[in-house]
Design a protein around this motif. Sequence first.
Motif, PDB file in Angstrom:
ATOM      1  N   ALA A 192       0.828  -1.210   0.000  1.00  0.00           N
ATOM      2  CA  ALA A 192       0.000   0.000   0.000  1.00  0.00           C
ATOM      3  C   ALA A 192       0.859   1.256   0.000  1.00  0.00           C
ATOM      4  O   ALA A 192       0.577   2.224  -0.723  1.00  0.00           O
ATOM      5  N   ALA A 193       1.923   1.251   0.801  1.00  0.00           N
ATOM      6  CA  ALA A 193       2.809   2.412   0.854  1.00  0.00           C
ATOM      7  C   ALA A 193       3.552   2.602  -0.465  1.00  0.00           C
ATOM      8  O   ALA A 193       3.741   3.740  -0.928  1.00  0.00           O
ATOM      9  N   ALA A 194       3.975   1.494  -1.071  1.00  0.00           N
ATOM     10  CA  ALA A 194       4.668   1.588  -2.358  1.00  0.00           C
ATOM     11  C   ALA A 194       3.738   2.111  -3.440  1.00  0.00           C
ATOM     12  O   ALA A 194       4.129   2.948  -4.266  1.00  0.00           O
ATOM     13  N   GLU A 195       2.500   1.643  -3.425  1.00  0.00           N
ATOM     14  CA  GLU A 195       1.528   2.112  -4.418  1.00  0.00           C
ATOM     15  C   GLU A 195       1.273   3.604  -4.269  1.00  0.00           C
ATOM     16  O   GLU A 195       1.116   4.323  -5.255  1.00  0.00           O
ATOM     17  N   ALA A 196       1.278   4.090  -3.026  1.00  0.00           N
ATOM     18  CA  ALA A 196       1.041   5.513  -2.784  1.00  0.00           C
ATOM     19  C   ALA A 196       2.169   6.377  -3.345  1.00  0.00           C
ATOM     20  O   ALA A 196       1.933   7.525  -3.749  1.00  0.00           O
ATOM     21  N   SER A 197       3.391   5.837  -3.376  1.00  0.00           N
ATOM     22  CA  SER A 197       4.533   6.619  -3.866  1.00  0.00           C
ATOM     23  C   SER A 197       4.815   6.387  -5.344  1.00  0.00           C
ATOM     24  O   SER A 197       5.667   7.065  -5.927  1.00  0.00           O
ATOM     25  N   SER A 198       4.100   5.435  -5.956  1.00  0.00           N
ATOM     26  CA  SER A 198       4.442   5.050  -7.327  1.00  0.00           C
ATOM     27  C   SER A 198       4.154   6.154  -8.346  1.00  0.00           C
ATOM     28  O   SER A 198       4.839   6.250  -9.370  1.00  0.00           O
ATOM     29  N   GLN A 199       3.150   7.004  -8.073  1.00  0.00           N
ATOM     30  CA  GLN A 199       2.880   8.090  -9.004  1.00  0.00           C
ATOM     31  C   GLN A 199       4.029   9.090  -9.023  1.00  0.00           C
ATOM     32  O   GLN A 199       4.427   9.582 -10.089  1.00  0.00           O
ATOM     33  N   ASN A 200       4.565   9.413  -7.840  1.00  0.00           N
ATOM     34  CA  ASN A 200       5.735  10.298  -7.788  1.00  0.00           C
ATOM     35  C   ASN A 200       6.924   9.668  -8.485  1.00  0.00           C
ATOM     36  O   ASN A 200       7.709  10.354  -9.158  1.00  0.00           O
ATOM     37  N   LEU A 201       7.072   8.360  -8.324  1.00  0.00           N
ATOM     38  CA  LEU A 201       8.161   7.674  -9.010  1.00  0.00           C
ATOM     39  C   LEU A 201       7.992   7.775 -10.517  1.00  0.00           C
ATOM     40  O   LEU A 201       8.962   8.019 -11.248  1.00  0.00           O
ATOM     41  N   GLY A 202       6.771   7.592 -11.001  1.00  0.00           N
ATOM     42  CA  GLY A 202       6.516   7.724 -12.429  1.00  0.00           C
ATOM     43  C   GLY A 202       6.836   9.117 -12.948  1.00  0.00           C
ATOM     44  O   GLY A 202       7.432   9.281 -14.019  1.00  0.00           O
ATOM     45  N   ARG A 203       6.461  10.141 -12.186  1.00  0.00           N
ATOM     46  CA  ARG A 203       6.775  11.523 -12.568  1.00  0.00           C
ATOM     47  C   ARG A 203       8.282  11.732 -12.628  1.00  0.00           C
ATOM     48  O   ARG A 203       8.801  12.389 -13.539  1.00  0.00           O
ATOM     49  N   LEU A 204       8.992  11.180 -11.655  1.00  0.00           N
ATOM     50  CA  LEU A 204      10.443  11.328 -11.617  1.00  0.00           C
ATOM     51  C   LEU A 204      11.093  10.655 -12.818  1.00  0.00           C
ATOM     52  O   LEU A 204      11.984  11.221 -13.460  1.00  0.00           O
TER      53      LEU A 204
END
Length: 284
Positions: A254-266
């Motif tokens: 759940a925590a990884a999924e929450a940060s995955s959008q920021n990772l995609g932007r990066l």
Amino acid sequence: MQKPEKVQEAVEVIRAMPQVRQMPRLGLVLGTGLGGAASALKTDYSVPYEDIAGFPTSTVHSHSGRLAFGSLAGVPVAALMGRFHLYEGYTPEEVAFGVRVLAGLGIHTLVVTNAAGALNPLFDAGSLMAVTDHINLTGTSPLTGPNHDAWGPRFPDMSRAYDPFLVQAAMDAAMRIGIRLEKGVYIGVRGPQLETPAETRMLRALGADAVGMSTVMEVLAARHMGLRVLTISSLTNKNLPDCMAETSLEQVVAAAEASSQNLGRLLAELAPALDTPSRGNDAA
């Protein structure tokens, strides 16, 4: 050591697929819960691992187990949507199989992502960390056994396993788009059990800023084959040994999924730097 003919067989199967219209220049490994980062990719085609000769099968439910082809901000990319782990019972060679196939397809740069526990008390859960170095605490390596000289030297140098130019490019890209990006050392363990408080103290004392159960085998294989490497960790939980909170795979995902959008932007912001010619891993 992996039998080179098995890797080559998988490479030839992929090259023969009419749906794969261009060979990748960039490789991407998406870790636990980080499939959302694939939103940054323009996917043209994906194929299940089981349809590619020699590929292991991912047994972790948060890994989709597909090889996707497309582009990242215009850069041709192949993405391993899910990886393999030592704790699943796979050998180091099997864990590194996908990376070696990507190298055989002609990529020059590999971006590895993972979910990791923060050991540095200054780092917060939910943030991202650019890996500057690693500690291999798994007790094994995909380079054990007879060396395949066409892949790389018997004793590959690891003084710059993580390309300093790409790490700095990631820090600059994060600043441009307003994302906090930490820098630190990743320590790789076998798992699958999570760390005890005493183990957490030990790992921190060894100099690690984050701990995880992947990445190291893939990076060793990639550097052996001359690939540039950038690794970004999603810090899914905070390991504080004096007030250790219970956690679970579901919470990590759940925590990884929450940060995955920021990772995609990066990753999208980073794409031009990832496609620059090699600087020999010597950039400061």
